[in-house]
Design a protein around this motif. Sequence first.
Motif, mmCIF file in Angstrom:
data_model
loop_
_atom_site.group_PDB
_atom_site.id
_atom_site.type_symbol
_atom_site.label_atom_id
_atom_site.label_comp_id
_atom_site.label_asym_id
_atom_site.label_seq_id
_atom_site.Cartn_x
_atom_site.Cartn_y
_atom_site.Cartn_z
ATOM 1 N N ASP A 12 0.836 -1.195 0.000
ATOM 2 C CA ASP A 12 0.000 0.000 0.000
ATOM 3 C C ASP A 12 0.875 1.250 0.000
ATOM 4 O O ASP A 12 1.922 1.296 0.648
ATOM 5 N N THR A 13 0.437 2.251 -0.726
ATOM 6 C CA THR A 13 1.214 3.487 -0.860
ATOM 7 C C THR A 13 1.495 4.125 0.493
ATOM 8 O O THR A 13 2.599 4.622 0.746
ATOM 9 N N HIS A 22 -7.328 -1.837 -3.654
ATOM 10 C CA HIS A 22 -7.148 -2.130 -5.076
ATOM 11 C C HIS A 22 -5.784 -1.638 -5.551
ATOM 12 O O HIS A 22 -5.094 -2.334 -6.311
ATOM 13 N N GLY A 23 -5.391 -0.465 -5.083
ATOM 14 C CA GLY A 23 -4.077 0.055 -5.427
ATOM 15 C C GLY A 23 -2.963 -0.797 -4.858
ATOM 16 O O GLY A 23 -1.930 -1.013 -5.503
ATOM 17 N N ALA A 24 -3.155 -1.318 -3.631
ATOM 18 C CA ALA A 24 -2.142 -2.158 -3.007
ATOM 19 C C ALA A 24 -1.961 -3.457 -3.781
ATOM 20 O O ALA A 24 -0.828 -3.908 -4.003
ATOM 21 N N PHE A 25 -3.075 -4.064 -4.199
ATOM 22 C CA PHE A 25 -2.965 -5.282 -5.009
ATOM 23 C C PHE A 25 -2.287 -4.995 -6.344
ATOM 24 O O PHE A 25 -1.480 -5.796 -6.826
ATOM 25 N N GLN A 26 -2.621 -3.848 -6.944
ATOM 26 C CA GLN A 26 -1.967 -3.516 -8.212
ATOM 27 C C GLN A 26 -0.464 -3.358 -8.017
ATOM 28 O O GLN A 26 0.334 -3.853 -8.827
ATOM 29 N N GLN A 38 -0.441 14.943 3.010
ATOM 30 C CA GLN A 38 -1.431 15.063 1.952
ATOM 31 C C GLN A 38 -1.257 13.878 1.007
ATOM 32 O O GLN A 38 -0.307 13.813 0.233
ATOM 33 N N VAL A 39 -2.177 12.935 1.121
ATOM 34 C CA VAL A 39 -2.117 11.710 0.334
ATOM 35 C C VAL A 39 -3.481 11.448 -0.298
ATOM 36 O O VAL A 39 -4.496 12.028 0.117
ATOM 37 N N ASN A 40 -3.497 10.574 -1.298
ATOM 38 C CA ASN A 40 -4.739 10.299 -2.006
ATOM 39 C C ASN A 40 -5.767 9.586 -1.138
ATOM 40 O O ASN A 40 -6.969 9.838 -1.233
ATOM 41 N N LYS A 41 -5.302 8.668 -0.294
ATOM 42 C CA LYS A 41 -6.199 7.887 0.558
ATOM 43 C C LYS A 41 -5.693 7.954 1.994
ATOM 44 O O LYS A 41 -4.507 7.740 2.242
#
Length: 352
Positions: A128-129, A303-307, A294-297
Amino acid sequence: MNKIRIGVIGAGSISDMHFASYTKQDNAEIVAVCDLNQERAAGKAETYKIPNVYTDYKELLANPEVDAVSICTWNNTHAEISIAALYAGKHVLVEKPLCKSVEEAQRIQDAVRETGKILQVGFVRRYDTNAQLVKHFIDHGQLGEIYYAKASCLRRLGNPGGWFSDVERSGGGPLIDIGVHVIDVCWYLMGRPKPVAVSGHTYNKLGNRSNVQNLSFYKAADYDAERNTVEDLANVLIRFENGASLMVDVSFTLHAKKDEIVVKLYGDKGGVELEPEIVFVTEVLDTITNVTPQVNKKSIDIHGAFQNEINHFVSCCQTGETPISPVEDGLEMMKILCGIYESAAKGQEIRL
């Protein structure tokens, strides 16, 4: 570089995260799918335009067009399929947990070292980001020495039933299913210190609470309200060789007001909350200060973590680079998880 040709073994619910991520990965192509349920495998093949469909994973592994596999099956099959895939010359991404026992994990590690193939454990929270942002801050000394962490993943009503609640197939309940995620991300961010002892408890007090009405929850495809052989709740204190400690509690069901997920780490220069919302805590000019990036989520983007996980796996297959969640970490995590269950059964601390 040539595209990595992927076979997905196990077409249950988690496989959709793999399928969807591979289809968005320019350097990968899904060429095969396998599931014991032929209709389910065929359905995934139709959805994702996959040419080869199998009900026997050995037939998939015999296909020379498959370079790598994602293993999304029951936990009790992870070791068998991973080892067979490695010796068949395939790279492996295996869903967490790595397997059911320390002995199985050791055999998988031996196979990785003997074959020289890539094996990546699906500790998706590492990818995860926000977790990577926290790691970046820790690596640059912003939190100092991390000496304590705590995490909770509590469901008030969330025993999925089916294979999840069958200890023979799953290896356990919330501890090995969802607890592994928060234990792992804490351990990873703490710098993967060597675990030396665990003291844990498990409870079987509420069952699957299938009688509860007016509140829905996820149910496995093979949900059976009559079968439940796993714990409701587990908690543990893990001690590490460097003196740091980690406290965790997890549940499938609990008389709680709401579901809760918490991941917190504390260092001698600052602290961080990764869940439920990312925030750093530090001192500025002798004033305790909360710093919100300041982050997107604010929480995990699953879904982003799996990607990110799939992208990393494909890259490692192409370059030979060691994954950030290697087999060695899967083995250490099995030592921790199995130690917790042993501690709970014996009612005493277990040295690892």
